[in-house]
Design a protein around this motif. Structure first.
Motif, PDB file in Angstrom:
ATOM      1  N   THR A 194      12.232  11.423 -10.465  1.00 22.91           N
ATOM      2  CA  THR A 194      11.698  12.783 -10.397  1.00 22.91           C
ATOM      3  C   THR A 194      10.239  12.837 -10.852  1.00 22.91           C
ATOM      4  OG1 THR A 194      13.908  13.640 -10.834  1.00 22.91           O
ATOM      5  CG2 THR A 194      12.075  15.172 -11.105  1.00 22.91           C
ATOM      6  N   LYS A 195       9.919  12.153 -11.930  1.00 22.92           N
ATOM      7  CA  LYS A 195       8.545  12.134 -12.442  1.00 22.92           C
ATOM      8  C   LYS A 195       7.610  11.463 -11.440  1.00 22.92           C
ATOM      9  CE  LYS A 195       5.600  13.198 -15.531  1.00 22.92           C
ATOM     10  NZ  LYS A 195       5.300  14.611 -15.762  1.00 22.92           N
ATOM     11  N   PHE A 196       8.071  10.388 -10.825  1.00 21.90           N
ATOM     12  CA  PHE A 196       7.250   9.703  -9.824  1.00 21.90           C
ATOM     13  C   PHE A 196       6.973  10.618  -8.637  1.00 21.90           C
ATOM     14  CE2 PHE A 196       6.711   7.024  -6.065  1.00 21.90           C
ATOM     15  CZ  PHE A 196       5.612   6.280  -6.462  1.00 21.90           C
ATOM     16  N   GLN A 197       7.996  11.347  -8.189  1.00 23.37           N
ATOM     17  CA  GLN A 197       7.820  12.278  -7.084  1.00 23.37           C
ATOM     18  C   GLN A 197       6.806  13.362  -7.436  1.00 23.37           C
ATOM     19  OE1 GLN A 197      11.896  13.511  -6.487  1.00 23.37           O
ATOM     20  NE2 GLN A 197      12.152  12.122  -4.750  1.00 23.37           N
TER      21      GLN A 197
ATOM     22  N   LYS B 272       0.839  -1.196   0.000  1.00 22.04           N
ATOM     23  CA  LYS B 272       0.000   0.000   0.000  1.00 22.04           C
ATOM     24  C   LYS B 272       0.875   1.247   0.000  1.00 22.04           C
ATOM     25  CE  LYS B 272      -3.747   2.308   2.360  1.00 22.04           C
ATOM     26  NZ  LYS B 272      -4.756   2.258   3.404  1.00 22.04           N
ATOM     27  N   PHE B 273       1.978   1.217   0.740  1.00 16.87           N
ATOM     28  CA  PHE B 273       2.888   2.344   0.821  1.00 16.87           C
ATOM     29  C   PHE B 273       4.263   1.942   0.307  1.00 16.87           C
ATOM     30  CE2 PHE B 273      -0.224   3.228   4.138  1.00 16.87           C
ATOM     31  CZ  PHE B 273      -0.538   4.540   3.881  1.00 16.87           C
ATOM     32  N   VAL B 274       4.861   2.813  -0.490  1.00 16.88           N
ATOM     33  CA  VAL B 274       6.203   2.576  -1.006  1.00 16.88           C
ATOM     34  C   VAL B 274       7.015   3.860  -0.868  1.00 16.88           C
ATOM     35  CG1 VAL B 274       5.552   0.782  -2.655  1.00 16.88           C
ATOM     36  CG2 VAL B 274       5.534   3.161  -3.374  1.00 16.88           C
ATOM     37  N   ARG B 275       8.328   3.703  -0.866  1.00 17.05           N
ATOM     38  CA  ARG B 275       9.209   4.869  -0.898  1.00 17.05           C
ATOM     39  C   ARG B 275       9.360   5.304  -2.341  1.00 17.05           C
ATOM     40  NH1 ARG B 275      13.871   4.236   3.662  1.00 17.05           N
ATOM     41  NH2 ARG B 275      12.460   3.742   5.369  1.00 17.05           N
ATOM     42  N   TYR B 276       9.920   6.489  -2.535  1.00 14.65           N
ATOM     43  CA  TYR B 276      10.036   7.038  -3.882  1.00 14.65           C
ATOM     44  C   TYR B 276      10.766   6.092  -4.840  1.00 14.65           C
ATOM     45  CZ  TYR B 276       8.443  11.710  -2.436  1.00 14.65           C
ATOM     46  OH  TYR B 276       7.705  12.770  -2.000  1.00 14.65           O
ATOM     47  N   GLN B 277      11.923   5.601  -4.439  1.00 15.32           N
ATOM     48  CA  GLN B 277      12.729   4.762  -5.333  1.00 15.32           C
ATOM     49  C   GLN B 277      11.985   3.489  -5.724  1.00 15.32           C
ATOM     50  OE1 GLN B 277      15.782   5.679  -6.592  1.00 15.32           O
ATOM     51  NE2 GLN B 277      15.504   3.923  -7.914  1.00 15.32           N
TER      52      GLN B 277
ATOM     53  N   GLY C  31       8.744   3.003  -5.678  1.00 11.82           N
ATOM     54  CA  GLY C  31       7.579   3.359  -6.487  1.00 11.82           C
ATOM     55  C   GLY C  31       7.956   3.662  -7.924  1.00 11.82           C
ATOM     56  N   ALA C  32       9.090   4.343  -8.113  1.00 12.39           N
ATOM     57  CA  ALA C  32       9.555   4.648  -9.468  1.00 12.39           C
ATOM     58  C   ALA C  32       9.839   3.362 -10.234  1.00 12.39           C
ATOM     59  CB  ALA C  32      10.802   5.521  -9.413  1.00 12.39           C
ATOM     60  N   GLU C  33      10.422   2.381  -9.575  1.00 13.56           N
ATOM     61  CA  GLU C  33      10.686   1.090 -10.216  1.00 13.56           C
ATOM     62  C   GLU C  33       9.387   0.342 -10.472  1.00 13.56           C
ATOM     63  OE1 GLU C  33      13.462  -1.008  -7.729  1.00 13.56           O
ATOM     64  OE2 GLU C  33      14.971   0.577  -7.916  1.00 13.56           O
ATOM     65  N   LEU C  34       8.476   0.394  -9.505  1.00 11.05           N
ATOM     66  CA  LEU C  34       7.198  -0.306  -9.619  1.00 11.05           C
ATOM     67  C   LEU C  34       6.379   0.205 -10.803  1.00 11.05           C
ATOM     68  CD1 LEU C  34       5.211  -2.325  -8.232  1.00 11.05           C
ATOM     69  CD2 LEU C  34       4.331  -0.375  -6.975  1.00 11.05           C
ATOM     70  N   TYR C  35       6.378   1.518 -11.014  1.00  9.29           N
ATOM     71  CA  TYR C  35       5.596   2.125 -12.080  1.00  9.29           C
ATOM     72  C   TYR C  35       6.407   2.391 -13.338  1.00  9.29           C
ATOM     73  CZ  TYR C  35       1.777   2.608  -8.801  1.00  9.29           C
ATOM     74  OH  TYR C  35       0.761   2.337  -7.922  1.00  9.29           O
ATOM     75  N   SER C  36       7.641   1.923 -13.364  1.00 12.43           N
ATOM     76  CA  SER C  36       8.520   2.032 -14.543  1.00 12.43           C
ATOM     77  C   SER C  36       8.642   3.472 -15.039  1.00 12.43           C
ATOM     78  CB  SER C  36       8.014   1.139 -15.677  1.00 12.43           C
ATOM     79  OG  SER C  36       7.951  -0.187 -15.266  1.00 12.43           O
ATOM     80  N   MET C  37       9.031   4.358 -14.146  1.00 12.42           N
ATOM     81  CA  MET C  37       9.251   5.749 -14.526  1.00 12.42           C
ATOM     82  C   MET C  37      10.424   6.303 -13.732  1.00 12.42           C
ATOM     83  SD  MET C  37       6.038   7.747 -12.711  1.00 12.42           S
ATOM     84  CE  MET C  37       4.758   6.777 -13.448  1.00 12.42           C
ATOM     85  N   GLY C  38      10.865   7.464 -14.128  1.00  9.46           N
ATOM     86  CA  GLY C  38      11.979   8.097 -13.447  1.00  9.46           C
ATOM     87  C   GLY C  38      11.600   8.558 -12.053  1.00  9.46           C
TER      88      GLY C  38
ATOM     89  N   VAL D 289       1.451  11.615  -0.791  1.00  3.84           N
ATOM     90  CA  VAL D 289       2.706  11.534  -0.043  1.00  3.84           C
ATOM     91  C   VAL D 289       2.437  11.737   1.447  1.00  3.84           C
ATOM     92  CG1 VAL D 289       5.015  12.491   0.257  1.00  3.84           C
ATOM     93  CG2 VAL D 289       3.988  12.419  -2.016  1.00  3.84           C
ATOM     94  N   TYR D 290       2.975  10.829   2.244  1.00  3.83           N
ATOM     95  CA  TYR D 290       2.912  10.925   3.699  1.00  3.83           C
ATOM     96  C   TYR D 290       4.338  11.092   4.192  1.00  3.83           C
ATOM     97  CZ  TYR D 290      -1.785   8.927   3.413  1.00  3.83           C
ATOM     98  OH  TYR D 290      -3.099   8.699   3.122  1.00  3.83           O
ATOM     99  N   LYS D 291       4.590  12.108   5.011  1.00  6.00           N
ATOM    100  CA  LYS D 291       5.933  12.315   5.553  1.00  6.00           C
ATOM    101  C   LYS D 291       5.925  11.961   7.029  1.00  6.00           C
ATOM    102  CE  LYS D 291       7.926  15.375   2.273  1.00  6.00           C
ATOM    103  NZ  LYS D 291       8.815  16.458   2.029  1.00  6.00           N
ATOM    104  N   ILE D 292       6.783  11.021   7.377  1.00  2.10           N
ATOM    105  CA  ILE D 292       6.928  10.587   8.760  1.00  2.10           C
ATOM    106  C   ILE D 292       8.389  10.783   9.122  1.00  2.10           C
ATOM    107  CG2 ILE D 292       6.676   8.668  10.362  1.00  2.10           C
ATOM    108  CD1 ILE D 292       4.679   7.505   8.239  1.00  2.10           C
ATOM    109  N   ASP D 293       8.651  11.742   9.989  1.00  2.08           N
ATOM    110  CA  ASP D 293      10.021  12.151  10.303  1.00  2.08           C
ATOM    111  C   ASP D 293      10.729  12.520   9.004  1.00  2.08           C
ATOM    112  OD1 ASP D 293       9.759  11.908  13.074  1.00  2.08           O
ATOM    113  OD2 ASP D 293      10.251   9.771  13.005  1.00  2.08           O
ATOM    114  N   LYS D 294      11.767  11.780   8.632  1.00  2.00           N
ATOM    115  CA  LYS D 294      12.496  12.089   7.398  1.00  2.00           C
ATOM    116  C   LYS D 294      12.200  11.083   6.294  1.00  2.00           C
ATOM    117  CE  LYS D 294      16.210  14.458   9.725  1.00  2.00           C
ATOM    118  NZ  LYS D 294      17.647  14.588   9.911  1.00  2.00           N
ATOM    119  N   VAL D 295      11.141  10.298   6.453  1.00  2.00           N
ATOM    120  CA  VAL D 295      10.783   9.278   5.473  1.00  2.00           C
ATOM    121  C   VAL D 295       9.523   9.717   4.725  1.00  2.00           C
ATOM    122  CG1 VAL D 295      10.079   6.867   5.162  1.00  2.00           C
ATOM    123  CG2 VAL D 295      11.755   7.458   6.909  1.00  2.00           C
ATOM    124  N   ALA D 296       9.578   9.661   3.416  1.00  2.00           N
ATOM    125  CA  ALA D 296       8.406   9.975   2.596  1.00  2.00           C
ATOM    126  C   ALA D 296       7.852   8.673   2.040  1.00  2.00           C
ATOM    127  CB  ALA D 296       8.777  10.909   1.460  1.00  2.00           C
ATOM    128  N   LEU D 297       6.567   8.429   2.295  1.00  2.00           N
ATOM    129  CA  LEU D 297       5.893   7.232   1.789  1.00  2.00           C
ATOM    130  C   LEU D 297       4.778   7.660   0.849  1.00  2.00           C
ATOM    131  CD1 LEU D 297       5.549   5.225   5.119  1.00  2.00           C
ATOM    132  CD2 LEU D 297       7.227   4.878   3.313  1.00  2.00           C
TER     133      LEU D 297
END
Length: 69
Positions: free
Chosen positions: A33-36, A17-22, A24-31, A45-53
């Motif tokens: 920056t574009k995924f972000q 359900k939740f993935v990190r940027y890297q 997610g970019a691999e999962l959706y086959s995109m770069g 995007v959910y930010k928990i401390d210094k982690v973005a999910l």
């Protein structure tokens, strides 16, 4: 080559359900920056401390708005 129903069911169970940027970019086959950008536009995007999910369910709904019929 087709996929059996079991393959599809197994794949759905492995999807997170939740993935990190890297991841997610691999999962959706995109770069990265574009995924972000898309995740932020979708407000998934959910930010928990210094982690973005990224919530994949919200992102999926947002991506469906770009569907060409």
């Amino acid at each position: 080559m087709g996929y059996s129903r079991r393959d599809v069911e197994a794949t759905k169970k492995m999807v997170k359900k939740f993935v990190r940027y890297q991841e997610g970019a691999e999962l959706y086959s995109m770069g990265l920056t574009k995924f972000q950008e898309l995740a932020k536009e979708a407000k998934a995007v959910y930010k928990i401390d210094k982690v973005a999910l990224v919530n994949c369910e919200i992102l999926e709904k947002y991506l469906e708005t770009f569907r060409v019929a």
